[in-house]
Design a protein around this motif. Structure first.
Motif, PDB file in Angstrom:
ATOM      1  N   ARG A  24     -11.864  -7.792  -3.827  1.00 54.17           N
ATOM      2  CA  ARG A  24     -12.282  -7.880  -5.223  1.00 54.17           C
ATOM      3  C   ARG A  24     -11.064  -8.113  -6.112  1.00 54.17           C
ATOM      4  N   ILE A  25     -11.294  -8.711  -7.264  1.00 55.31           N
ATOM      5  CA  ILE A  25     -10.221  -8.978  -8.225  1.00 55.31           C
ATOM      6  C   ILE A  25      -9.875  -7.676  -8.938  1.00 55.31           C
ATOM      7  N   ALA A  26      -8.629  -7.267  -8.850  1.00 59.21           N
ATOM      8  CA  ALA A  26      -8.188  -6.047  -9.537  1.00 59.21           C
ATOM      9  C   ALA A  26      -7.679  -6.374 -10.932  1.00 59.21           C
ATOM     10  N   GLY A  27      -6.904  -7.446 -11.056  1.00 59.90           N
ATOM     11  CA  GLY A  27      -6.327  -7.767 -12.358  1.00 59.90           C
ATOM     12  C   GLY A  27      -5.508  -6.595 -12.869  1.00 59.90           C
ATOM     13  N   GLN A  28      -5.811  -6.146 -14.078  1.00 59.42           N
ATOM     14  CA  GLN A  28      -5.054  -5.038 -14.668  1.00 59.42           C
ATOM     15  C   GLN A  28      -5.701  -3.678 -14.433  1.00 59.42           C
ATOM     16  N   ARG A  29      -6.741  -3.616 -13.626  1.00 58.24           N
ATOM     17  CA  ARG A  29      -7.297  -2.306 -13.249  1.00 58.24           C
ATOM     18  C   ARG A  29      -6.238  -1.563 -12.436  1.00 58.24           C
ATOM     19  N   ASP A  30      -6.118  -0.283 -12.661  1.00 58.29           N
ATOM     20  CA  ASP A  30      -5.072   0.500 -12.001  1.00 58.29           C
ATOM     21  C   ASP A  30      -5.621   1.105 -10.714  1.00 58.29           C
ATOM     22  N   VAL A  31      -5.606   0.323  -9.657  1.00 58.90           N
ATOM     23  CA  VAL A  31      -6.153   0.749  -8.368  1.00 58.90           C
ATOM     24  C   VAL A  31      -5.008   1.195  -7.452  1.00 58.90           C
ATOM     25  N   PRO A  32      -5.264   2.153  -6.551  1.00 61.01           N
ATOM     26  CA  PRO A  32      -4.205   2.667  -5.673  1.00 61.01           C
ATOM     27  C   PRO A  32      -4.029   1.817  -4.419  1.00 61.01           C
ATOM     28  N   LEU A  33      -2.956   2.126  -3.707  1.00 58.42           N
ATOM     29  CA  LEU A  33      -2.744   1.554  -2.377  1.00 58.42           C
ATOM     30  C   LEU A  33      -3.689   2.218  -1.390  1.00 58.42           C
ATOM     31  N   THR A  34      -4.027   1.498  -0.341  1.00 58.94           N
ATOM     32  CA  THR A  34      -4.730   2.086   0.798  1.00 58.94           C
ATOM     33  C   THR A  34      -3.672   2.709   1.714  1.00 58.94           C
ATOM     34  N   ALA A  35      -4.119   3.413   2.752  1.00 61.37           N
ATOM     35  CA  ALA A  35      -3.171   3.928   3.752  1.00 61.37           C
ATOM     36  C   ALA A  35      -2.413   2.765   4.388  1.00 61.37           C
ATOM     37  N   GLN A  36      -3.103   1.652   4.636  1.00 62.14           N
ATOM     38  CA  GLN A  36      -2.446   0.457   5.170  1.00 62.14           C
ATOM     39  C   GLN A  36      -1.396  -0.063   4.188  1.00 62.14           C
ATOM     40  N   GLY A  37      -1.714  -0.054   2.908  1.00 62.08           N
ATOM     41  CA  GLY A  37      -0.768  -0.510   1.883  1.00 62.08           C
ATOM     42  C   GLY A  37       0.477   0.352   1.835  1.00 62.08           C
ATOM     43  N   GLU A  38       0.316   1.659   1.998  1.00 64.95           N
ATOM     44  CA  GLU A  38       1.482   2.546   2.037  1.00 64.95           C
ATOM     45  C   GLU A  38       2.323   2.263   3.279  1.00 64.95           C
ATOM     46  N   HIS A  39       1.664   2.012   4.394  1.00 71.14           N
ATOM     47  CA  HIS A  39       2.381   1.668   5.623  1.00 71.14           C
ATOM     48  C   HIS A  39       3.165   0.362   5.435  1.00 71.14           C
ATOM     49  N   GLU A  40       2.535  -0.637   4.827  1.00 72.53           N
ATOM     50  CA  GLU A  40       3.203  -1.919   4.583  1.00 72.53           C
ATOM     51  C   GLU A  40       4.443  -1.731   3.709  1.00 72.53           C
ATOM     52  N   ALA A  41       4.323  -0.900   2.667  1.00 71.18           N
ATOM     53  CA  ALA A  41       5.466  -0.654   1.780  1.00 71.18           C
ATOM     54  C   ALA A  41       6.602   0.032   2.533  1.00 71.18           C
ATOM     55  N   ARG A  42       6.266   0.977   3.404  1.00 70.29           N
ATOM     56  CA  ARG A  42       7.307   1.650   4.209  1.00 70.29           C
ATOM     57  C   ARG A  42       7.987   0.661   5.160  1.00 70.29           C
ATOM     58  N   GLN A  43       7.232  -0.307   5.679  1.00 73.03           N
ATOM     59  CA  GLN A  43       7.820  -1.333   6.541  1.00 73.03           C
ATOM     60  C   GLN A  43       8.850  -2.170   5.776  1.00 73.03           C
ATOM     61  N   ALA A  44       8.574  -2.444   4.502  1.00 69.92           N
ATOM     62  CA  ALA A  44       9.509  -3.226   3.680  1.00 69.92           C
ATOM     63  C   ALA A  44      10.831  -2.488   3.490  1.00 69.92           C
TER      64      ALA A  44
END
Length: 194
Positions: A24-44
């Motif tokens: 879905r389009i988030a745009g400027q809605r303030d949505v959180p990271l998923t657990a996968q998103g947190e894992h991806e950020a830690r990989q970076a």
């Protein structure tokens, strides 16, 4: 068309958000990271956390701010409202269409030209003051760079939490590609006393 100062920077799109997962389009809605998103950020962090960045800036939206923290091991130096994703108005929360209407003005949202002007002005202010900053934000930023480079925002979506090297190439072109160690070899490394 506004012009971007011809200096390199590193861009990191936020990790997978709940809206990305739901397609879905988030745009400027303030949505959180998923657990996968947190894992991806830690990989970076494998590449980014060892660098003593002259400036780490992030969109104030939670998905970008949290990605910056996890990918660098510290809070951004500042949150910059001008780095927010495009305001998609009535498109926000809708399923992502096969072809996004980038150049059309969404009802209640931000016109493409206004978005381009905002992103370029924000980046110019950062690039004028800092050499090779780390900019954490949203896929719309890369669409703006692509538009400045090729005249169209169309193209593949920027991967979540994969650091990108964004640098001038030639007189008017821009290079956007995955970051390599040699791109930031000139930057100081974090030490135990940092």
């Amino acid at each position: 068309m506004p012009e971007l100062i011809r200096r390199p920077f590193v861009f990191l799109r936020h990790g997978q958000s709940t809206s990305n997962l739901a397609q879905r389009i988030a745009g400027q809605r303030d949505v959180p990271l998923t657990a996968q998103g947190e894992h991806e950020a830690r990989q970076a962090a494998t590449l980014l956390a060892a660098i003593d960045w002259p400036l780490i800036v992030s969109s104030p939206l939670a998905r970008a701010r949290r990605t910056a923290e996890l990918a660098t091991g510290r809070a951004p130096h500042c949150l910059v409202g001008g780095l927010k994703e495009r305001d998609w108005g009535t498109y926000e929360e809708r399923p992502i269409p096969e072809t996004m209407p980038y150049l059309l003005a969404p009802d209640g949202g931000e016109r493409w030209d206004d978005f381009v002007t905002r992103i370029v002005a924000t980046l110019n202010a950062l690039l004028l003051e800092h050499e090779t900053p780390l900019v954490v934000g949203h896929s719309g930023l890369i669409r703006v760079i692509r538009y400045l480079d090729t005249g169209t925002p169309e193209g593949p979506r920027t991967d979540n939490a994969i650091p990108q090297w964004v640098a001038p190439r030639g007189v008017r072109s821009w290079e956007i590609r995955p970051l390599q160690e040699e791109d930031v070899a000139h930057l100081p490394r974090v030490t135990a006393s940092s």
